[in-house]
Enzyme design. Sequence first.
Site, PDB file in Angstrom:
ATOM      1  N   GLY A  50      14.149 -85.254 -34.274  1.00 53.39           N
ATOM      2  CA  GLY A  50      15.077 -86.033 -35.070  1.00 53.39           C
ATOM      3  C   GLY A  50      14.508 -87.346 -35.560  1.00 53.39           C
ATOM      4  O   GLY A  50      14.614 -87.674 -36.744  1.00 53.39           O
ATOM      5  N   SER A  78      18.806 -74.753 -35.104  1.00 54.91           N
ATOM      6  CA  SER A  78      19.690 -75.893 -34.861  1.00 54.91           C
ATOM      7  C   SER A  78      19.007 -77.226 -35.147  1.00 54.91           C
ATOM      8  O   SER A  78      19.670 -78.258 -35.261  1.00 54.91           O
ATOM      9  CB  SER A  78      20.184 -75.869 -33.411  1.00 54.91           C
ATOM     10  N   LEU A  80      17.369 -77.929 -37.915  1.00 54.76           N
ATOM     11  CA  LEU A  80      17.277 -78.192 -39.348  1.00 54.76           C
ATOM     12  C   LEU A  80      18.360 -79.128 -39.867  1.00 54.76           C
ATOM     13  O   LEU A  80      18.236 -79.660 -40.975  1.00 54.76           O
ATOM     14  CB  LEU A  80      17.329 -76.863 -40.119  1.00 54.76           C
ATOM     15  N   GLN A  81      19.402 -79.364 -39.100  1.00 51.08           N
ATOM     16  CA  GLN A  81      20.477 -80.267 -39.508  1.00 51.08           C
ATOM     17  C   GLN A  81      20.007 -81.721 -39.560  1.00 51.08           C
ATOM     18  O   GLN A  81      20.600 -82.553 -40.221  1.00 51.08           O
ATOM     19  CB  GLN A  81      21.657 -80.089 -38.545  1.00 51.08           C
ATOM     20  N   ARG A  82      18.882 -82.035 -38.901  1.00 52.41           N
ATOM     21  CA  ARG A  82      18.423 -83.422 -38.839  1.00 52.41           C
ATOM     22  C   ARG A  82      16.909 -83.568 -38.892  1.00 52.41           C
ATOM     23  O   ARG A  82      16.411 -84.625 -39.272  1.00 52.41           O
ATOM     24  CB  ARG A  82      18.940 -84.078 -37.549  1.00 52.41           C
ATOM     25  N   LYS A  95       6.339 -76.883 -34.029  1.00 52.01           N
ATOM     26  CA  LYS A  95       6.769 -78.051 -34.793  1.00 52.01           C
ATOM     27  C   LYS A  95       5.585 -78.897 -35.259  1.00 52.01           C
ATOM     28  O   LYS A  95       5.608 -79.447 -36.368  1.00 52.01           O
ATOM     29  CB  LYS A  95       7.701 -78.919 -33.940  1.00 52.01           C
ATOM     30  N   ASP A 139      13.390 -87.799 -26.565  1.00 52.34           N
ATOM     31  CA  ASP A 139      14.830 -87.690 -26.366  1.00 52.34           C
ATOM     32  C   ASP A 139      15.219 -87.527 -24.906  1.00 52.34           C
ATOM     33  O   ASP A 139      16.324 -87.103 -24.590  1.00 52.34           O
ATOM     34  CB  ASP A 139      15.391 -86.515 -27.165  1.00 52.34           C
ATOM     35  N   ASN A 140      14.316 -87.890 -23.977  1.00 53.77           N
ATOM     36  CA  ASN A 140      14.668 -87.798 -22.562  1.00 53.77           C
ATOM     37  C   ASN A 140      14.102 -89.007 -21.825  1.00 53.77           C
ATOM     38  O   ASN A 140      13.088 -89.583 -22.210  1.00 53.77           O
ATOM     39  CB  ASN A 140      14.169 -86.483 -21.951  1.00 53.77           C
ATOM     40  N   CYS A 200      21.322 -85.185 -26.804  1.00 56.06           N
ATOM     41  CA  CYS A 200      21.834 -84.810 -28.131  1.00 56.06           C
ATOM     42  C   CYS A 200      22.214 -83.337 -28.168  1.00 56.06           C
ATOM     43  O   CYS A 200      23.129 -82.947 -28.895  1.00 56.06           O
ATOM     44  CB  CYS A 200      20.784 -85.118 -29.193  1.00 56.06           C
ATOM     45  N   CYS A 357      28.261 -74.746 -17.425  1.00 59.35           N
ATOM     46  CA  CYS A 357      28.204 -75.671 -18.567  1.00 59.35           C
ATOM     47  C   CYS A 357      27.228 -75.068 -19.573  1.00 59.35           C
ATOM     48  O   CYS A 357      27.138 -73.848 -19.679  1.00 59.35           O
ATOM     49  CB  CYS A 357      27.788 -77.071 -18.113  1.00 59.35           C
TER      50      CYS A 357
END
Length: 399
Positions: A50, A78, A80-82, A95, A139-140, A200, A357
């Site tokens: 992101g 999932s 590709l939205q950002r 990536k 992101d962690n 996220c 979860c």
Amino acid sequence: MSYPALVEPADELTIDEVRRYSRHLIIPDVGMSGQKRLKNAKVLVIGAGGLGSPALLYLAAAGVGTLGIVEFDEVDESNLQRQVIHGQSDVGRPKAVSAQESIAEVNPLVNVVVHSERLENDNVYDIFDGYDLIVDGTDNFATRYLVNDAAYFKGIPYVWGSIYRFDGQASVFAPSMDDDAPCYRCLYPEPPPPGMVPSCAEGGVLGVLCASIGSIQVNEAIKLLTGIGDPLVGKLMIYDALEMEYRKLKVRKDPSCALCGENPTVTELIDYEYFCGAVSDEAAEAAADATISVTTLEHMLKEREEGSRDFVLVDVREPNEAEINHIPGAVLIPKGDFLNGSALEKLPSDKQVVMHCKTGVRSAETLAIVKGAGYSDAVHVGGGVSAWVNQIDPSQPSY
């Protein structure tokens, strides 16, 4: 406060480079000298997700001569939205490779160095070696503390960013440039309790927020590399996309900081996974002998249908997550209800409680609460609904 440029200027710009970067060259603060510094710069971007996506694209467009990419993951739909550096045709591809190809389209003059591996204690120094600046798009928490500590020990400044739902933060940590500059540990001495701050992937993020924070990171990188402006050293930029509000807070160096303080206790790289903890000790203890697989759950659900078994299956995710996918027959009771105690009133006392979860982290935390309330035979589903979708019901979407 301005700082000396991190990079010396390159010898010259070619005719093609002058033509490409003309809009930079006519800015007095950047000019020919600043653009030559960008050409000579080596910047390492950690993550091509992101934050890394817009950061890499704009660093390349700005003319940073060498861009390193640390990324081990593959492109998922999932993303590709950002993650705008990747496209539909890249789904399933590494990536790092996808990002390298996109950068070549934006600016073929940039040298891209790919580090297709997970950043860990045993490779971080080798990967960081030779770079002038680091842009952290992780992101962690475990990797964030690793980046901070390794950058401090290597004497490399770095630009940090963080995003969640509609909120973003950015700062520059540069103790090597300023003895009074704080590090990430001065801002966040300890990671949050496991499960307290959703990722996220669990809580979501507004796609365009990545561009907002990623562009701030690149802006700070350019200022540091060229020696212009007042970087976010000792300052925390906070952005609220819903209110369209920016706030800037002062962050002071902590004299008692475990890393850069007067009496440091962190003098080498540590076990960051243990330091941050995937789950709390209580959750790990509760789940030790009370974790079932999705295959076991499938058998249990069939037995419940046949009437030979009775239990209650509880989904501890948020309602919007349950709208995306679900395990049939589950009752939705969000984790927050367990934290405030209201969920216990909804649980039957005469049935076994089975919880799940998305991946198993939140259900492990709630399992500890339920066991503490006397449900000794309660269990949770390892891998959660993600494992269910992958192994049992692939017709449902993942997220």
